[in-house]
Design a protein around this motif. Structure first.
Motif, PDB file in Angstrom:
ATOM      1  N   ILE A 139       0.822  -1.201   0.000  1.00  0.00           N
ATOM      2  CA  ILE A 139       0.000   0.000   0.000  1.00  0.00           C
ATOM      3  C   ILE A 139       0.863   1.260   0.000  1.00  0.00           C
ATOM      4  N   PHE A 140       2.066   1.167   0.593  1.00  0.00           N
ATOM      5  CA  PHE A 140       2.936   2.346   0.664  1.00  0.00           C
ATOM      6  C   PHE A 140       3.474   2.747  -0.705  1.00  0.00           C
TER       7      PHE A 140
ATOM      8  N   ALA B  97     -14.389  -7.038  -2.222  1.00  0.00           N
ATOM      9  CA  ALA B  97     -13.248  -6.383  -1.589  1.00  0.00           C
ATOM     10  C   ALA B  97     -13.660  -5.051  -0.976  1.00  0.00           C
ATOM     11  N   PHE B  98     -14.490  -4.280  -1.692  1.00  0.00           N
ATOM     12  CA  PHE B  98     -14.985  -3.018  -1.154  1.00  0.00           C
ATOM     13  C   PHE B  98     -15.960  -3.256  -0.004  1.00  0.00           C
TER      14      PHE B  98
ATOM     15  N   ILE C 118      -9.028   6.768  12.393  1.00  0.00           N
ATOM     16  CA  ILE C 118      -8.581   5.406  12.692  1.00  0.00           C
ATOM     17  C   ILE C 118      -9.329   4.402  11.821  1.00  0.00           C
ATOM     18  N   PHE C 119     -10.637   4.582  11.719  1.00  0.00           N
ATOM     19  CA  PHE C 119     -11.453   3.625  10.969  1.00  0.00           C
ATOM     20  C   PHE C 119     -11.303   3.831   9.460  1.00  0.00           C
TER      21      PHE C 119
ATOM     22  N   SER D 223      -8.886   1.600   4.507  1.00  0.00           N
ATOM     23  CA  SER D 223      -7.921   1.693   3.408  1.00  0.00           C
ATOM     24  C   SER D 223      -6.976   0.499   3.401  1.00  0.00           C
ATOM     25  N   LEU D 224      -6.493   0.094   4.587  1.00  0.00           N
ATOM     26  CA  LEU D 224      -5.567  -1.039   4.666  1.00  0.00           C
ATOM     27  C   LEU D 224      -6.220  -2.326   4.171  1.00  0.00           C
ATOM     28  N   ILE D 225      -7.433  -2.603   4.635  1.00  0.00           N
ATOM     29  CA  ILE D 225      -8.126  -3.824   4.225  1.00  0.00           C
ATOM     30  C   ILE D 225      -8.472  -3.776   2.743  1.00  0.00           C
TER      31      ILE D 225
END
Length: 225
Positions: A27-28, A206-207, A73-74, A79-81
């Motif tokens: 992701i980075f 995925a979304f 935070i959420f 975004s990570l998932i």
């Protein structure tokens, strides 16, 4: 392939250290693209999604001073998932979100932090949640046990929901793909169309799963206030 589930096993390692989990940090690689002066259309779409999520999370969490910044935070969790789910659809990229080690390491610390905070700072409020309003006196002891069990299994249900949905789609695509070598030309064409439709379905999953995971974590946090 000894069994069907071996497609999810980490296979790249150096000195017994699994390197497949490094795909979580891919992701980075997408962050530098967000700093262009003229953003791309994809970046604008993603920003509009984040602003929409911020408004929705803020509505659920509240606008008190103690909750300022909690929506970030959420959004980061979403975004990570989401990035891990989408990258897992590409060939030869390890799907870390299909493993309980990934999903449980996200849900368990969040749930535990909410639980500890609520028991320390909002003890009476937390006790009142163990007995729903309007419960008859005879059923109160049973409702306490039921509510305790439902609270304890929350991180497990969050983790299993994410992992099971990612595993199911990948297994179905693998099963259909393995039958391609024994089919006729017409059936292969139908198989390709089916695989494309399944890929679109998995993109939607995925979304949806990243949204469901983050929104449920948000709802669990609102019970601590």
């Amino acid at each position: 392939m000894t069994n069907l589930f071996s497609i999810f096993d980490p296979s790249t390692n150096i000195m017994n250290l699994s390197l497949n989990w490094l795909s979580t940090f891919l992701i980075f690689l997408f962050f530098p693209y967000t700093f262009w002066i003229v953003p791309s259309r994809l970046n604008l779409i993603y920003n509009s999604i984040l602003f929409y999520l911020h408004k929705e999370f803020k509505m659920l969490i509240g606008t008190s001073k103690i909750n300022l910044g909690n929506s970030l935070i959420f959004i980061s969790l979403f975004s990570l998932i989401l990035f891990n789910n989408i990258l897992g659809l590409f060939p030869y990229i390890f799907t870390s979100s299909s493993h309980m080690a990934f999903s449980l390491s996200l849900s368990l610390p969040l749930w535990l932090s909410f639980l500890i905070y609520s028991w320390i700072f909002n003890t009476n409020h937390t006790f009142s949640h163990l007995i729903p309003q309007g419960t008859p006196s005879v059923l109160m002891p049973f409702m306490v046990y039921i509510e305790l069990i439902s609270n304890v299994i929350r991180p497990g249900t969050l983790a299993i929901r994410l992992s099971a949905n990612m595993i199911a789609g990948h297994l179905l695509m693998t099963l259909l793909g393995n039958t391609g070598s024994s089919l006729s030309l017409l059936m292969v064409n139908l198989l390709i169309i089916t695989q494309i439709l399944l890929l679109l379905l998995e993109s939607a999953v995925a979304f949806i799963q990243s949204y469901v995971f983050s929104i449920l974590a948000t709802l669990y946090s609102t019970e601590t206030n």
